[in-house]
Write a protein that holds these residues in place. Structure first.
Motif, PDB file in Angstrom:
ATOM      1  N   VAL A 118      26.442  64.049   4.988  1.00 61.93           N
ATOM      2  CA  VAL A 118      25.056  64.192   4.540  1.00 61.93           C
ATOM      3  C   VAL A 118      24.484  65.539   4.969  1.00 61.93           C
ATOM      4  O   VAL A 118      25.150  66.335   5.628  1.00 61.93           O
ATOM      5  CB  VAL A 118      24.176  63.043   5.108  1.00 61.93           C
ATOM      6  CG1 VAL A 118      24.593  61.704   4.511  1.00 61.93           C
ATOM      7  CG2 VAL A 118      24.268  62.985   6.632  1.00 61.93           C
ATOM      8  N   THR A 119      23.214  65.777   4.614  1.00 61.61           N
ATOM      9  CA  THR A 119      22.550  67.048   4.879  1.00 61.61           C
ATOM     10  C   THR A 119      22.216  67.194   6.364  1.00 61.61           C
ATOM     11  O   THR A 119      22.369  66.257   7.154  1.00 61.61           O
ATOM     12  CB  THR A 119      21.257  67.150   4.073  1.00 61.61           C
ATOM     13  OG1 THR A 119      20.329  66.161   4.551  1.00 61.61           O
ATOM     14  CG2 THR A 119      21.511  66.923   2.588  1.00 61.61           C
ATOM     15  N   VAL A 120      21.702  68.374   6.718  1.00 61.48           N
ATOM     16  CA  VAL A 120      21.330  68.647   8.104  1.00 61.48           C
ATOM     17  C   VAL A 120      20.266  67.662   8.577  1.00 61.48           C
ATOM     18  O   VAL A 120      20.382  67.044   9.641  1.00 61.48           O
ATOM     19  CB  VAL A 120      20.826  70.097   8.253  1.00 61.48           C
ATOM     20  CG1 VAL A 120      20.215  70.316   9.636  1.00 61.48           C
ATOM     21  CG2 VAL A 120      21.957  71.090   8.005  1.00 61.48           C
ATOM     22  N   THR A 121      19.202  67.527   7.790  1.00 64.14           N
ATOM     23  CA  THR A 121      18.115  66.617   8.169  1.00 64.14           C
ATOM     24  C   THR A 121      18.613  65.186   8.292  1.00 64.14           C
ATOM     25  O   THR A 121      18.306  64.483   9.261  1.00 64.14           O
ATOM     26  CB  THR A 121      16.977  66.681   7.136  1.00 64.14           C
ATOM     27  OG1 THR A 121      16.409  67.994   7.157  1.00 64.14           O
ATOM     28  CG2 THR A 121      15.889  65.660   7.461  1.00 64.14           C
ATOM     29  N   GLN A 122      19.384  64.750   7.332  1.00 63.99           N
ATOM     30  CA  GLN A 122      19.910  63.389   7.370  1.00 63.99           C
ATOM     31  C   GLN A 122      20.866  63.188   8.540  1.00 63.99           C
ATOM     32  O   GLN A 122      20.920  62.102   9.124  1.00 63.99           O
ATOM     33  CB  GLN A 122      20.604  63.073   6.042  1.00 63.99           C
ATOM     34  CG  GLN A 122      19.642  62.980   4.870  1.00 63.99           C
ATOM     35  CD  GLN A 122      20.343  62.943   3.528  1.00 63.99           C
ATOM     36  OE1 GLN A 122      21.515  63.312   3.415  1.00 63.99           O
ATOM     37  NE2 GLN A 122      19.640  62.493   2.503  1.00 63.99           N
ATOM     38  N   SER A 123      21.598  64.227   8.915  1.00 63.93           N
ATOM     39  CA  SER A 123      22.498  64.128  10.063  1.00 63.93           C
ATOM     40  C   SER A 123      21.726  63.907  11.350  1.00 63.93           C
ATOM     41  O   SER A 123      22.140  63.120  12.207  1.00 63.93           O
ATOM     42  CB  SER A 123      23.348  65.398  10.172  1.00 63.93           C
ATOM     43  OG  SER A 123      24.201  65.536   9.059  1.00 63.93           O
ATOM     44  N   PHE A 124      20.604  64.595  11.488  1.00 66.55           N
ATOM     45  CA  PHE A 124      19.772  64.376  12.668  1.00 66.55           C
ATOM     46  C   PHE A 124      19.227  62.946  12.705  1.00 66.55           C
ATOM     47  O   PHE A 124      19.091  62.355  13.776  1.00 66.55           O
ATOM     48  CB  PHE A 124      18.625  65.385  12.718  1.00 66.55           C
ATOM     49  CG  PHE A 124      19.009  66.713  13.289  1.00 66.55           C
ATOM     50  CD1 PHE A 124      19.364  66.829  14.630  1.00 66.55           C
ATOM     51  CD2 PHE A 124      19.025  67.856  12.505  1.00 66.55           C
ATOM     52  CE1 PHE A 124      19.732  68.055  15.176  1.00 66.55           C
ATOM     53  CE2 PHE A 124      19.389  69.085  13.037  1.00 66.55           C
ATOM     54  CZ  PHE A 124      19.748  69.185  14.372  1.00 66.55           C
ATOM     55  N   ILE A 125      18.935  62.393  11.555  1.00 65.51           N
ATOM     56  CA  ILE A 125      18.464  61.005  11.494  1.00 65.51           C
ATOM     57  C   ILE A 125      19.572  60.053  11.926  1.00 65.51           C
ATOM     58  O   ILE A 125      19.334  59.090  12.665  1.00 65.51           O
ATOM     59  CB  ILE A 125      17.974  60.663  10.070  1.00 65.51           C
ATOM     60  CG1 ILE A 125      16.723  61.471   9.747  1.00 65.51           C
ATOM     61  CG2 ILE A 125      17.689  59.168   9.935  1.00 65.51           C
ATOM     62  CD1 ILE A 125      16.272  61.334   8.310  1.00 65.51           C
TER      63      ILE A 125
END
Length: 476
Positions: free
Chosen positions: A98-105
């Protein structure tokens, strides 16, 4: 998206800080006492700690013990520190999906898990091992893609480190077997050399055990005794219990994995999880036939192997043994959720907040409220002497606390009756765990028991000894 990313990062940082602030100071179980005593004197033969010795875990605890006086808290701080390092491999694995933001989630979801926070703030080796698993899984996947020899060595090193922390995570070694025979099946010399190197790396921690017990013979005796006990007496394996496999499977999946591991018995978290499941069950059509990534198949295969190990060979009365399944499930569930329905990242964020709040309450409680074993020990200190208390495993904690009264550990009813004859002038107490063991041996003891006290603590912290009932033994 910047708001979501920042919120996820704040949750990750908050979870880490909370765990450092609220490490448990109590050695409330047999195993925790073993680990605590080992920091001052490492002696496997004297169960400091018990086999298999956990040398890397104890070594890390010893280093921190130089600055932290309480050995239990020193081990918990080691766990908390390793949990922080696990953020990196969690993120790198998530970025494959997944994307950077989604990875942090995804990382926020894993780091804020309430039950993970409970385990990490205890002095048990699970906290350290769970963190090393993430590093191991990441370098293992890299090894499948990179040809360089050093990349093939990294998972062997991490697996040796994992085994020196917690040997019961051995089923994760199936990943190395997949690597050797799927990635190198056309190069027999490479396979043999990697197998030999893996064995040598394992000898690093095994040699520490050999040195400690004074030789290979001594280590083998301890090892066979431990394995025999695990599968025949106290270990809770399927060979030891008469529980039907269906009932055992239900307890593993529903109680250990879902109710305790994922939800930490939280109704709010359960509602949010149900909404997330609904987003997955009713996906958009274009996602229905998407092929499963190879690394997902690898993670699922490893999880399945550990699931069978947990079901058949471990004590499922202790949900902590099941958490490796939980964390891999949460990871796959989270990345699947945001890929199928990106809007579900908001629900994942809310779920993480709920877990953080719940986890904060739990770790504060665990760090401040005496466990049932401590309550029992303190209560008996206030009783009139002379007295003796016969226990199951609670005596290990009493030894650790250096109580002033006599206490004995008995597993056999006949031996108990024989020893009791020499205590005519003592007030005799017994615990419910001892009585339960006697009843399983066919003893009828109801007429001899007078309930005098009851002690309770949160079963999430210790499901076995969270309720202790003290009886006075009255001879007929």
């Amino acid at each position: 998206m910047h708001f979501v990313r920042r919120a996820a990062i704040v949750l990750i940082i908050a979870a880490a800080i909370i765990r450092f602030l609220y490490t448990s100071p109590f050695a409330s179980t047999w195993d925790e006492v073993d680990f605590a005593l080992a920091l001052d004197e490492y002696d496997i033969a004297n169960m400091q700690p018990h086999f298999p010795g956990y040398p890397f875990f104890i070594l890390g605890g010893m280093a921190i013990h130089h600055w932290i006086g309480n050995p239990t808290q020193a081990l918990a701080i080691l766990n908390a520190a390793l949990a922080v390092t696990a953020i990196f491999p969690m993120y790198k694995l998530a970025r494959r999906y997944v994307t950077v933001t989604q990875s942090f989630i995804v990382v926020a979801l894993l780091q804020t898990s309430s039950y993970f926070s409970i385990l990490v703030t205890q002095s048990m080796s699970e906290g350290a091992a769970l963190s090393i698993v993430w590093w191991y899984m990441w370098v293992l996947i890299i090894a499948f893609e990179q040809r360089g020899f050093r990349f093939q060595v990294l998972p062997l090193v991490l697996f040796a480190l994992l085994m020196g922390i917690r040997l019961s995570y051995a089923p994760f070694g199936i990943g190395i077997m997949f690597l050797l025979f799927c990635r190198h099946n056309r190069n027999a010399m490479r396979v043999v050399s990697l197998i030999l190197l893996a064995a040598l790396l394992q000898l690093v921690w095994v040699s520490a055990l050999v040195w400690n017990v004074g030789g290979i013979d001594g280590l083998l005796k301890l090892a066979f005794g431990f394995v025999e006990g695990h599968f025949t007496e106290w270990g809770g394996a399927v060979t030891e219990t008469k529980e039907p496999i269906v009932s055992r499977l239900y307890r593993l999946v529903v109680t250990n994995i879902v109710y305790v591991g994922v939800l930490s018995k939280s109704l709010v978290s359960g509602v949010i999880l149900a909404l997330l499941v609904a987003f997955l069950v009713v996906p958009k059509k274009r996602h229905l036939h998407r092929e499963m990534k190879w690394e997902t198949r690898l993670l699922v295969a490893i999880t399945a192997v550990y699931f069978l190990w947990n079901l058949l060979a471990q004590n499922i009365d202790k949900p902590r043994h099941s958490y490796p399944i939980v964390m891999l499930f949460l990871f796959l569930f989270a990345v699947s959720s945001v890929k199928v329905r990106p809007v579900s990242q908001w629900l994942l964020l809310v779920f993480s907040i709920a877990q953080l709040v719940t986890g904060l309450a739990f770790v504060k409680e665990q760090a401040s409220q005496e466990p049932a074993t401590y309550q029992l020990a303190r209560y008996l200190e206030e009783r009139k002497q002379p007295l003796i208390v016969y226990t199951w495993e609670e005596t290990r904690v009493m030894d650790y606390l250096r109580v002033s009264y006599e206490h004995e550990r008995f597993y056999t009813y006949d031996y108990y009756l024989q020893d009791k004859k020499y205590r005519q002038n003592d007030t005799i107490y017994v615990t419910n765990h001892l009585i339960d063991g006697f009843r399983k041996q066919g003893a009828r003891v109801e007429g001899n028991l007078k309930k005098v006290a009851e002690f309770r603590s949160n079963p999430l912290f210790d499901p076995v000894y969270s309720e202790i009932i003290l009886y006075e033994w009255r001879s007929n």
